[in-house]
Design a protein around this motif. Structure first.
Motif, mmCIF file in Angstrom:
data_model
loop_
_atom_site.group_PDB
_atom_site.id
_atom_site.type_symbol
_atom_site.label_atom_id
_atom_site.label_comp_id
_atom_site.label_asym_id
_atom_site.label_seq_id
_atom_site.Cartn_x
_atom_site.Cartn_y
_atom_site.Cartn_z
ATOM 1 N N THR A 108 43.774 19.395 -20.419
ATOM 2 C CA THR A 108 43.957 19.146 -18.993
ATOM 3 C C THR A 108 42.650 18.622 -18.405
ATOM 4 O OG1 THR A 108 45.572 20.927 -18.818
ATOM 5 C CG2 THR A 108 44.557 20.173 -16.767
ATOM 6 N N ALA A 109 42.725 17.517 -17.682
ATOM 7 C CA ALA A 109 41.519 16.929 -17.085
ATOM 8 C C ALA A 109 41.586 17.058 -15.563
ATOM 9 C CB ALA A 109 41.384 15.462 -17.476
ATOM 10 N N GLN A 110 40.481 17.515 -14.982
ATOM 11 C CA GLN A 110 40.335 17.533 -13.536
ATOM 12 C C GLN A 110 39.440 16.367 -13.144
ATOM 13 O OE1 GLN A 110 41.428 19.469 -10.653
ATOM 14 N NE2 GLN A 110 40.491 17.603 -9.873
ATOM 15 N N PRO A 111 39.992 15.302 -12.539
ATOM 16 C CA PRO A 111 39.150 14.155 -12.163
ATOM 17 C C PRO A 111 38.086 14.560 -11.145
ATOM 18 C CG PRO A 111 41.493 13.605 -12.038
ATOM 19 C CD PRO A 111 41.396 15.092 -12.208
ATOM 20 N N ARG A 112 36.978 13.850 -11.182
ATOM 21 C CA ARG A 112 35.942 14.042 -10.178
ATOM 22 C C ARG A 112 36.476 13.591 -8.826
ATOM 23 N NH1 ARG A 112 29.742 11.722 -10.534
ATOM 24 N NH2 ARG A 112 29.177 12.118 -8.345
ATOM 25 N N MET A 113 36.223 14.391 -7.816
ATOM 26 C CA MET A 113 36.745 14.092 -6.479
ATOM 27 C C MET A 113 35.733 13.359 -5.621
ATOM 28 S SD MET A 113 38.860 17.409 -5.178
ATOM 29 C CE MET A 113 40.349 17.959 -6.015
ATOM 30 N N SER A 114 36.263 12.579 -4.689
ATOM 31 C CA SER A 114 35.486 12.047 -3.576
ATOM 32 C C SER A 114 36.432 11.969 -2.391
ATOM 33 C CB SER A 114 34.911 10.667 -3.904
ATOM 34 O OG SER A 114 35.958 9.733 -4.115
ATOM 35 N N PHE A 115 35.875 12.019 -1.211
ATOM 36 C CA PHE A 115 36.684 12.014 0.005
ATOM 37 C C PHE A 115 36.512 10.699 0.740
ATOM 38 C CE2 PHE A 115 35.655 16.736 -0.205
ATOM 39 C CZ PHE A 115 36.859 17.052 -0.818
ATOM 40 N N ARG A 116 37.589 10.202 1.294
ATOM 41 C CA ARG A 116 37.530 8.984 2.093
ATOM 42 C C ARG A 116 38.559 9.079 3.204
ATOM 43 N NH1 ARG A 116 41.576 5.252 0.316
ATOM 44 N NH2 ARG A 116 42.711 6.026 -1.501
ATOM 45 N N VAL A 117 38.392 8.261 4.221
ATOM 46 C CA VAL A 117 39.309 8.240 5.353
ATOM 47 C C VAL A 117 40.456 7.282 5.047
ATOM 48 C CG1 VAL A 117 39.600 7.615 7.773
ATOM 49 C CG2 VAL A 117 37.542 8.818 7.041
ATOM 50 N N VAL A 118 41.678 7.758 5.247
ATOM 51 C CA VAL A 118 42.857 6.911 5.130
ATOM 52 C C VAL A 118 43.521 6.871 6.500
ATOM 53 C CG1 VAL A 118 45.095 6.589 4.032
ATOM 54 C CG2 VAL A 118 43.186 7.515 2.712
ATOM 55 N N VAL A 119 43.597 5.690 7.081
ATOM 56 C CA VAL A 119 44.188 5.546 8.410
ATOM 57 C C VAL A 119 45.681 5.333 8.260
ATOM 58 C CG1 VAL A 119 44.203 4.201 10.530
ATOM 59 C CG2 VAL A 119 42.058 4.567 9.295
ATOM 60 N N GLU A 120 46.468 6.212 8.870
ATOM 61 C CA GLU A 120 47.919 6.129 8.780
ATOM 62 C C GLU A 120 48.492 6.101 10.191
ATOM 63 O OE1 GLU A 120 48.861 9.576 6.509
ATOM 64 O OE2 GLU A 120 48.644 8.541 4.592
ATOM 65 N N GLY A 121 49.145 4.995 10.561
ATOM 66 C CA GLY A 121 49.770 4.927 11.870
ATOM 67 C C GLY A 121 48.758 4.945 12.985
ATOM 68 N N SER A 122 49.214 5.349 14.159
ATOM 69 C CA SER A 122 48.345 5.359 15.336
ATOM 70 C C SER A 122 48.430 6.688 16.071
ATOM 71 C CB SER A 122 48.739 4.222 16.286
ATOM 72 O OG SER A 122 50.108 4.361 16.664
ATOM 73 N N THR A 123 48.713 7.778 15.331
ATOM 74 C CA THR A 123 48.835 9.095 15.949
ATOM 75 C C THR A 123 47.485 9.552 16.491
ATOM 76 O OG1 THR A 123 50.600 9.679 14.422
ATOM 77 C CG2 THR A 123 49.511 11.497 15.563
ATOM 78 N N THR A 124 47.480 10.062 17.714
ATOM 79 C CA THR A 124 46.266 10.620 18.293
ATOM 80 C C THR A 124 46.407 12.132 18.399
ATOM 81 O OG1 THR A 124 47.128 10.312 20.535
ATOM 82 C CG2 THR A 124 45.781 8.542 19.618
ATOM 83 N N MET A 125 45.280 12.819 18.400
ATOM 84 C CA MET A 125 45.276 14.280 18.512
ATOM 85 C C MET A 125 44.646 14.652 19.842
ATOM 86 S SD MET A 125 44.134 15.265 14.612
ATOM 87 C CE MET A 125 44.632 16.978 14.772
ATOM 88 N N ARG A 126 45.408 15.344 20.669
ATOM 89 C CA ARG A 126 44.905 15.774 21.972
ATOM 90 C C ARG A 126 44.281 17.152 21.819
ATOM 91 N NH1 ARG A 126 49.735 16.191 25.543
ATOM 92 N NH2 ARG A 126 50.800 16.613 23.574
#
Length: 297
Positions: A113-131
């Motif tokens: 079993t291999a655990q790939p090395r992780m990295s984080f990035r922003v994925v923009v989905e739609g135009s939802t805003t958070m109030r």
């Protein structure tokens, strides 16, 4: 913040690849991420879908697995290289990840079993805003009834629903009499018992009201909450899916994009009405602090 998170992941890799498998100092990792250890653990769990300790163990055994199959070092040398003082301890850790011992894996050339090395990035989905808004709140008490339930990320949480159903009318009446603060009325509160936000992780689930610190709980349970800062999110959508999505988005999108970190404390939720599939208006209160306050930045 994403840049700092990825720098922290790079530091973890350097520890794992070092000779004799340096232990990962989570406090140092959090310092690199410019946040508190508490927030880093919770944020990592939310973003990665697993606790930090599980990721580190899987990555360590992924690197070790390649060396076991490579056959260039003895199994004891591989164990020592990855920070284990004995072959037995290494074998246990290896089996917990790969489902097979290192000796058998080498003899049979087993698939590991291999655990790939992780990295984080922003994925923009739609135009939802958070109030949201930031609220400074004095110390208060949550009075109500609590139960220990598993986290459920999608769909109805049967254990939480059963807890709600178990409340007697007398307890509800008493809660409403004690209600004296924001958020108003009967609400739920979640207290995380570990760093993990994985599906199935146990939490203390409260149904109660916010009241003054000196309010008498009588036959009810009481949770004293110190003064602090809260991020308050307004939400509208079908129950419970919209709330589950909001909770996810707060930790995977809002925190990485804003100068705040989570801190210990109950996460409060007020929802009306509470009926499966019904469009509901709700408020989610998350305890926060300015990023870096607990990390010495």
């Amino acid at each position: 913040m994403l840049e700092q998170l990825n720098q922290a992941l790079d530091h973890i890799e350097r520890c794992l690849e070092a000779e004799a498998g340096r232990e990962v100092d989570v406090a140092e990792v959090a310092r690199i991420a410019m946040t508190s250890e508490y927030h880093f653990r919770r944020l990592f769990s939310a973003l990665a879908g697993m606790p930090l300790s599980v990721y580190v163990r899987r990555r360590r055994m992924t690197l070790a697995g390649a060396e076991v199959l490579g056959g260039e070092r003895t199994l004891l040398d591989v164990a020592v290289r990855h920070g284990y003082g004995s072959g037995e301890a290494f074998a246990r850790a290896f089996r917990s990840v790969h489902g097979i011992g290192p000796g058998e894996a080498r003899r049979t050339g087993a698939a590991l079993t291999a655990q790939p090395r992780m990295s984080f990035r922003v994925v923009v989905e739609g135009s939802t805003t958070m109030r949201y808004r930031i609220v400074e709140k004095e110390a208060f008490r949550v009075v109500g009834r609590k139960a220990r339930v598993p986290l459920v990320h999608e769909g109805v949480n049967a254990a939480a629903a059963a807890h709600v159903e178990s409340l007697d009318e007398q307890a509800i009446v008493r809660m409403k009499e004690l209600a004296d603060g924001q958020p108003e009325g009967v609400l739920s509160a979640v207290v995380h018992l570990t760093d993990s936000r994985e599906e199935g992780a146990e939490v203390d689930y409260w149904i109660g009201v916010v009241t003054t610190p000196e309010a008498a709980a009588d036959e009810l349970d009481a949770l004293d909450v110190p003064a602090g800062t809260w991020a308050v999110f307004d939400n509208h959508g079908p129950y419970p899916s919209a709330l589950q999505e909001l909770w996810r988005d707060v930790f995977t999108q809002w925190f990485p994009s804003n100068p705040y970190a989570s801190r210990p404390g109950p996460e409060l939720l007020r929802t009306q009405p509470v009926e499966i599939g019904t469009e509901t208006d709700s408020q989610l209160w998350i305890p926060v602090e300015r990023a870096g306050e607990s990390a010495g930045a």
